[in-house]
Design a protein around this motif. Structure first.
Motif, PDB file in Angstrom:
ATOM      1  N   ALA A 142      -8.136   2.313  -4.462  1.00 23.48           N
ATOM      2  CA  ALA A 142      -9.083   3.381  -4.822  1.00 23.48           C
ATOM      3  C   ALA A 142      -9.005   4.531  -3.824  1.00 23.48           C
ATOM      4  CB  ALA A 142     -10.499   2.816  -4.879  1.00 23.48           C
ATOM      5  N   ARG A 143      -8.860   4.197  -2.534  1.00 25.31           N
ATOM      6  CA  ARG A 143      -8.730   5.259  -1.522  1.00 25.31           C
ATOM      7  C   ARG A 143      -7.468   6.085  -1.749  1.00 25.31           C
ATOM      8  NH1 ARG A 143     -11.321   1.394   1.914  1.00 25.31           N
ATOM      9  NH2 ARG A 143      -9.345   0.378   2.449  1.00 25.31           N
ATOM     10  N   GLN A 144      -6.389   5.436  -2.148  1.00 25.17           N
ATOM     11  CA  GLN A 144      -5.144   6.159  -2.389  1.00 25.17           C
ATOM     12  C   GLN A 144      -5.268   7.084  -3.606  1.00 25.17           C
ATOM     13  OE1 GLN A 144      -2.586   6.252  -0.342  1.00 25.17           O
ATOM     14  NE2 GLN A 144      -3.565   4.793   1.039  1.00 25.17           N
ATOM     15  N   ARG A 164       0.820  -1.213   0.000  1.00 25.70           N
ATOM     16  CA  ARG A 164       0.000   0.000   0.000  1.00 25.70           C
ATOM     17  C   ARG A 164       0.855   1.266   0.000  1.00 25.70           C
ATOM     18  NH1 ARG A 164      -2.875   1.874   4.427  1.00 25.70           N
ATOM     19  NH2 ARG A 164      -0.927   1.616   5.587  1.00 25.70           N
ATOM     20  N   GLY A 165       1.964   1.248   0.780  1.00 23.95           N
ATOM     21  CA  GLY A 165       2.831   2.420   0.820  1.00 23.95           C
ATOM     22  C   GLY A 165       3.459   2.735  -0.516  1.00 23.95           C
ATOM     23  N   ALA A 166       3.818   1.690  -1.267  1.00 22.98           N
ATOM     24  CA  ALA A 166       4.406   1.910  -2.591  1.00 22.98           C
ATOM     25  C   ALA A 166       3.379   2.483  -3.555  1.00 22.98           C
ATOM     26  CB  ALA A 166       4.984   0.607  -3.135  1.00 22.98           C
ATOM     27  N   VAL A 167       2.141   2.012  -3.453  1.00 24.36           N
ATOM     28  CA  VAL A 167       1.063   2.584  -4.278  1.00 24.36           C
ATOM     29  C   VAL A 167       0.929   4.072  -3.982  1.00 24.36           C
ATOM     30  CG1 VAL A 167      -1.430   2.589  -4.696  1.00 24.36           C
ATOM     31  CG2 VAL A 167      -0.208   0.415  -4.510  1.00 24.36           C
ATOM     32  N   ALA A 168       0.968   4.423  -2.704  1.00 21.94           N
ATOM     33  CA  ALA A 168       0.838   5.825  -2.310  1.00 21.94           C
ATOM     34  C   ALA A 168       1.981   6.675  -2.862  1.00 21.94           C
ATOM     35  CB  ALA A 168       0.775   5.938  -0.786  1.00 21.94           C
ATOM     36  N   PHE A 216       1.607  10.011 -15.222  1.00 26.01           N
ATOM     37  CA  PHE A 216       2.238   8.927 -15.965  1.00 26.01           C
ATOM     38  C   PHE A 216       1.552   8.750 -17.318  1.00 26.01           C
ATOM     39  CE2 PHE A 216       3.092   7.069 -11.556  1.00 26.01           C
ATOM     40  CZ  PHE A 216       4.417   7.457 -11.561  1.00 26.01           C
ATOM     41  N   HIS A 217       2.318   8.218 -18.277  1.00 24.63           N
ATOM     42  CA  HIS A 217       1.762   7.944 -19.598  1.00 24.63           C
ATOM     43  C   HIS A 217       2.688   6.968 -20.323  1.00 24.63           C
ATOM     44  CE1 HIS A 217       4.852  10.954 -20.495  1.00 24.63           C
ATOM     45  NE2 HIS A 217       4.895  10.418 -21.709  1.00 24.63           N
ATOM     46  N   GLY A 218       2.230   6.451 -21.423  1.00 22.82           N
ATOM     47  CA  GLY A 218       3.089   5.704 -22.333  1.00 22.82           C
ATOM     48  C   GLY A 218       3.428   4.300 -21.859  1.00 22.82           C
ATOM     49  N   ARG A 219       4.685   3.955 -22.020  1.00 19.75           N
ATOM     50  CA  ARG A 219       5.167   2.583 -21.858  1.00 19.75           C
ATOM     51  C   ARG A 219       5.987   2.453 -20.569  1.00 19.75           C
ATOM     52  NH1 ARG A 219       8.865  -0.226 -26.618  1.00 19.75           N
ATOM     53  NH2 ARG A 219       8.797  -2.398 -25.855  1.00 19.75           N
ATOM     54  N   LEU A 220       5.596   1.503 -19.721  1.00 23.60           N
ATOM     55  CA  LEU A 220       6.273   1.266 -18.440  1.00 23.60           C
ATOM     56  C   LEU A 220       6.997  -0.073 -18.476  1.00 23.60           C
ATOM     57  CD1 LEU A 220       6.764   1.729 -15.320  1.00 23.60           C
ATOM     58  CD2 LEU A 220       4.605   0.479 -14.975  1.00 23.60           C
ATOM     59  N   ALA A 221       8.246  -0.092 -17.970  1.00 26.11           N
ATOM     60  CA  ALA A 221       8.980  -1.337 -17.743  1.00 26.11           C
ATOM     61  C   ALA A 221       9.116  -1.538 -16.246  1.00 26.11           C
ATOM     62  CB  ALA A 221      10.353  -1.291 -18.403  1.00 26.11           C
ATOM     63  N   LEU A 259       3.820   6.058  -5.500  1.00 26.78           N
ATOM     64  CA  LEU A 259       3.648   6.159  -6.947  1.00 26.78           C
ATOM     65  C   LEU A 259       2.578   7.187  -7.299  1.00 26.78           C
ATOM     66  CD1 LEU A 259       3.892   2.382  -7.867  1.00 26.78           C
ATOM     67  CD2 LEU A 259       5.362   4.186  -8.812  1.00 26.78           C
ATOM     68  N   LEU A 260       1.508   7.224  -6.528  1.00 21.11           N
ATOM     69  CA  LEU A 260       0.437   8.182  -6.821  1.00 21.11           C
ATOM     70  C   LEU A 260       0.846   9.602  -6.459  1.00 21.11           C
ATOM     71  CD1 LEU A 260      -2.652   6.052  -5.786  1.00 21.11           C
ATOM     72  CD2 LEU A 260      -2.066   6.868  -8.087  1.00 21.11           C
ATOM     73  N   GLU A 261       1.684   9.768  -5.452  1.00 15.89           N
ATOM     74  CA  GLU A 261       2.221  11.102  -5.194  1.00 15.89           C
ATOM     75  C   GLU A 261       3.019  11.586  -6.396  1.00 15.89           C
ATOM     76  OE1 GLU A 261       4.698  13.257  -1.649  1.00 15.89           O
ATOM     77  OE2 GLU A 261       5.762  11.814  -2.897  1.00 15.89           O
ATOM     78  N   GLU A 262       3.823  10.680  -6.968  1.00 14.44           N
ATOM     79  CA  GLU A 262       4.592  11.036  -8.158  1.00 14.44           C
ATOM     80  C   GLU A 262       3.684  11.293  -9.343  1.00 14.44           C
ATOM     81  OE1 GLU A 262       7.690  11.793 -10.837  1.00 14.44           O
ATOM     82  OE2 GLU A 262       7.543  11.929  -8.651  1.00 14.44           O
TER      83      GLU A 262
END
Length: 329
Positions: free
Chosen positions: A40-42, A5-9, A20-25, A11-14
């Protein structure tokens, strides 16, 4: 490799800072260690609109779905074998990666691979070579208290020095304090080169720590410049060949120069003072009941502040938290 959950948070701060867009590796397939409802809450907390509908009743969430909600149109994974169904089989220990992958991605995410690759210089070079100009590299890598988790535990200076020496724009570096409890919030502290020297021996508590680092590849960025550790560099600026001393970290004021430009190692008196303080901390941790009281306090505050936008105002009292507290994730 996995996304809690912390990593999701984080990433969403970033994503809130720069969508974000395009192609992710991703380095390895990512196991998602949180629920769709929590994800969804994050999204709501960080005011990021998901690309698509999040089924909050779903019991299991796939990594491709999460990254798709974050805005990526295409998600691919790299691993040294295909045992988890990686899109590309690549050994980061090698001198290079397949040419068709060079400069192909808008973002690269490493959430737990770098520490398992023995040839670290090749791993860094190969990972960053995946990026397009303008692409973002995101590391979430283990620091203190990860004994035998991998070959390495990292200090934030590795990322700061390597990115700066190779002309990447550093967007964010956090020192993250967390626990093995997936429900507990993570504490993030802003890293600024030169300002953490008092923590270098025994300055942390017994929690595991990680480094969150985000940097953007620029037109002039290189991949193979070998950095010197900035603190010991005897050049006129703290970081050889870099612009960290004059604001290479995005949004950093040039006034930081006076803080990080000390070229010589600290005098013996300073080392003694740091060591003495560290010893006092270690003995203080052995006071009966101290850890339990601290843990209970953290638990209560986490529950109180977890979903509140005011969470970012909380600064714990432990010595490490004299550093700039960014927020709970």
């Amino acid at each position: 490799m996995g996304i809690a959950r912390g990593a999701v948070a984080l990433l969403l701060e970033e994503a809130h800072r720069c969508p974000f867009h395009g192609r992710l590796a991703t380095l390895g397939r990512q196991t998602i260690y949180t629920s769709a409802a929590e994800i969804a809450r994050q999204f709501s907390k960080f005011q990021v609109k998901p690309n698509g509908v999040i089924d909050q009743r779903a019991r299991a969430v796939e990594d491709g779905d999460v990254f798709g909600w974050m805005g990526f149109e295409r998600v691919e994974s790299l691993d040294y074998s295909d045992f988890e169904g990686a899109t590309h089989v690549v050994d980061l220990n090698k001198d290079s990666i397949p040419q068709d992958l060079v400069g192909a991605f808008d973002a690269v995410l490493d959430s737990g691979t770098l520490e398992h690759v023995f040839h670290l210089p090749n791993a860094l070079k190969n990972t960053l070579s995946l990026l397009k100009v303008g692409g973002r590299m995101i590391f979430l890598s283990p620091s203190s208290n990860h004994l035998d988790h991998g070959f390495y535990m990292f200090s934030p200076t590795l990322f700061a020095d390597y990115f700066a020496a190779n002309g990447f724009r550093i967007e964010t570096i956090y020192v993250v304090r967390y626990s093995g409890d997936m429900e507990e919030l993570w504490d993030a502290y802003a890293y600024q080169p030169g300002q953490w020297r008092d923590m270098h021996i025994g300055g942390l508590d017994d929690r595991p720590y990680a480094i969150w680092a985000v940097a953007t590849r620029l037109e002039h960025s290189t991949l193979d410049v070998i950095p010197q550790q900035g603190y010991y560099d005897n050049s006129s600026a703290a970081y050889a060949g870099s612009r960290l001393a004059t604001g290479a970290i995005a949004g950093t004021s040039p006034v930081v120069t006076s803080v990080i430009s000390r070229a010589a190692p600290p005098p013996a008196s300073e080392i003694l003072a740091v060591t003495t303080k560290s010893l006092v901390k270690q003995y203080a941790r052995q006071v009966p009941g101290a850890r339990r009281v601290w843990h209970l306090t953290q638990t209560v505050l986490n529950k109180m502040l977890g979903s509140s936008p005011k969470a970012k105002t909380f600064t714990p009292s432990h010595s490490i938290f004299r550093k700039k507290f960014v927020g709970k994730f």
